[in-house]
Design a protein around this motif. Structure first.
Motif, mmCIF file in Angstrom:
data_model
loop_
_atom_site.group_PDB
_atom_site.id
_atom_site.type_symbol
_atom_site.label_atom_id
_atom_site.label_comp_id
_atom_site.label_asym_id
_atom_site.label_seq_id
_atom_site.Cartn_x
_atom_site.Cartn_y
_atom_site.Cartn_z
ATOM 1 N N TYR A 50 0.803 -1.224 0.000
ATOM 2 C CA TYR A 50 0.000 0.000 0.000
ATOM 3 C C TYR A 50 0.833 1.269 0.000
ATOM 4 O O TYR A 50 0.473 2.245 -0.645
ATOM 5 C CB TYR A 50 -0.930 -0.035 1.215
ATOM 6 N N HIS A 81 -2.587 3.465 -4.731
ATOM 7 C CA HIS A 81 -3.363 2.917 -3.614
ATOM 8 C C HIS A 81 -4.585 2.134 -4.080
ATOM 9 O O HIS A 81 -5.561 1.983 -3.347
ATOM 10 C CB HIS A 81 -3.832 4.047 -2.696
ATOM 11 N N PHE A 83 -5.302 -1.017 -4.646
ATOM 12 C CA PHE A 83 -5.560 -2.402 -4.252
ATOM 13 C C PHE A 83 -5.781 -3.294 -5.477
ATOM 14 O O PHE A 83 -6.507 -4.277 -5.426
ATOM 15 C CB PHE A 83 -6.726 -2.503 -3.271
ATOM 16 N N TYR A 84 -5.129 -2.936 -6.575
ATOM 17 C CA TYR A 84 -5.183 -3.739 -7.797
ATOM 18 C C TYR A 84 -6.622 -3.908 -8.299
ATOM 19 O O TYR A 84 -6.972 -4.924 -8.890
ATOM 20 C CB TYR A 84 -4.493 -5.092 -7.578
ATOM 21 N N CYS A 85 -7.430 -2.880 -8.069
ATOM 22 C CA CYS A 85 -8.844 -2.911 -8.452
ATOM 23 C C CYS A 85 -9.119 -1.875 -9.541
ATOM 24 O O CYS A 85 -8.375 -0.906 -9.706
ATOM 25 C CB CYS A 85 -9.736 -2.579 -7.249
ATOM 26 N N MET A 125 -0.864 -5.344 0.490
ATOM 27 C CA MET A 125 -1.816 -5.077 -0.586
ATOM 28 C C MET A 125 -1.475 -5.905 -1.818
ATOM 29 O O MET A 125 -2.375 -6.396 -2.523
ATOM 30 C CB MET A 125 -1.801 -3.580 -0.927
ATOM 31 N N TYR A 128 -2.733 -9.428 -1.568
ATOM 32 C CA TYR A 128 -4.126 -9.480 -2.009
ATOM 33 C C TYR A 128 -4.204 -9.527 -3.538
ATOM 34 O O TYR A 128 -4.918 -10.355 -4.124
ATOM 35 C CB TYR A 128 -4.906 -8.268 -1.490
ATOM 36 N N GLY A 129 -3.455 -8.628 -4.198
ATOM 37 C CA GLY A 129 -3.477 -8.597 -5.661
ATOM 38 C C GLY A 129 -3.055 -9.918 -6.277
ATOM 39 O O GLY A 129 -3.673 -10.390 -7.244
ATOM 40 N N ILE A 153 -10.427 -8.765 2.391
ATOM 41 C CA ILE A 153 -10.772 -7.337 2.435
ATOM 42 C C ILE A 153 -12.236 -7.108 2.791
ATOM 43 O O ILE A 153 -12.588 -6.038 3.274
ATOM 44 C CB ILE A 153 -10.399 -6.593 1.140
ATOM 45 N N TRP A 168 -10.836 3.734 0.670
ATOM 46 C CA TRP A 168 -11.509 2.506 0.265
ATOM 47 C C TRP A 168 -12.819 2.805 -0.475
ATOM 48 O O TRP A 168 -13.194 2.082 -1.398
ATOM 49 C CB TRP A 168 -11.787 1.631 1.486
#
Length: 258
Positions: A50, A81, A83-85, A125, A128-129, A153, A168
């Protein structure tokens, strides 16, 4: 190993993007293992946490030395930042890292196109990715790893400070609708439990890490749904680079020791 900093225009992000890349060489120099094979290199996508960026793995670990001699290319992108989203109010970082980045790297470099020789790993982070990529597209990877990963998450967003909650919301939108969606790794482990091809998973966390409770929930969820997971819990280890340097070396050994 050769080290390159690559800058290219990302169609997904609509902005110039920077990626650090290390590529294997047959001759390494004094004190480094030699022996890169004369074939397209294996590839490891290595994801940051992160508070970091594409440069951090090279600055804080010896990943270049650990990869030497294995014919392994390491690709280290930056995702801010996100979160690979695909951010609810921002940029499409999931599209970038899951689709555009691999396509661009294969266009620029000679890399294997064999899923069994393609790997992904990350810390916090980035853990998670890495897990989201492996659980969403299990057919694309031979192995994947999370080190001190934020692997639950849907639970994490319930306990955020107001400052973190604002970020978030920017990334995920309504925080009450995260569970059992495509960003929820606990859900993905169950959803894709019957995938015909699955990567080997390596998941590690220190017992004194603030993310250890997520680790403890994630491992049983993987095992219950038939994922081949090796897990490691280091007593008293916290969220820090000594542990992650140790673990990236362990994961590379894991890849080539299977």
């Amino acid at each position: 190993m050769a080290f390159l900093q690559v800058q290219f225009f990302s169609a997904s992000l609509n902005v110039a993007s920077t990626v650090n890349v290390i590529l294997p060489e047959a001759l390494q120099g004094i004190g480094v293992r030699e022996g890169a094979r004369q074939e397209d290199p294996d590839v490891l996508y290595l994801l940051h946490g992160y508070s970091d960026d594409h440069s951090i793995w090279m600055r804080r670990t010896s990943v270049e030395r650990y990869a030497a001699g294995h014919n392994l290319a390491v690709i280290m992108p930056a995702v801010n930042h996100s979160f690979y989203c695909n951010e609810a109010y921002g940029e499409k970082y999931w599209d970038y890292v899951s689709e555009e980045l691999p396509a661009v790297m294969h266009r620029f470099f000679r890399l294997t196109d064999d899923p069994k020789r393609t790997y992904v790993a990350g810390l916090s982070m980035g853990g998670y990715g890495a897990m989201r990529l492996a659980l969403t597209y299990p057919e694309r990877f031979g192995a994947a790893a999370s080190f001190s990963g934020a692997v639950d998450i849907a639970d994490e967003v319930r306990y955020l400070t107001e400052e973190r909650r604002e970020n978030w919301r920017r990334v995920l939108g309504d925080l009450n609708t995260v569970e059992k969606t495509e960003v929820d790794t606990m859900y993905l482990a169950e959803k894709n439990a019957d995938a015909p091809e699955k990567p080997d998973l390596y998941v590690a966390c220190g017992t004194a890490d603030f993310l250890y409770p997520q680790h403890q929930r994630f491992i049983p969820q993987l095992e219950k749904n038939g994922w081949n997971v090796k897990h490691y819990e280091k007593p008293d280890a916290v969220h820090e680079w000594g542990f992650w340097d140790e673990q990236i070396r362990t994961f590379i050994d894991f890849i080539y020791g299977r």
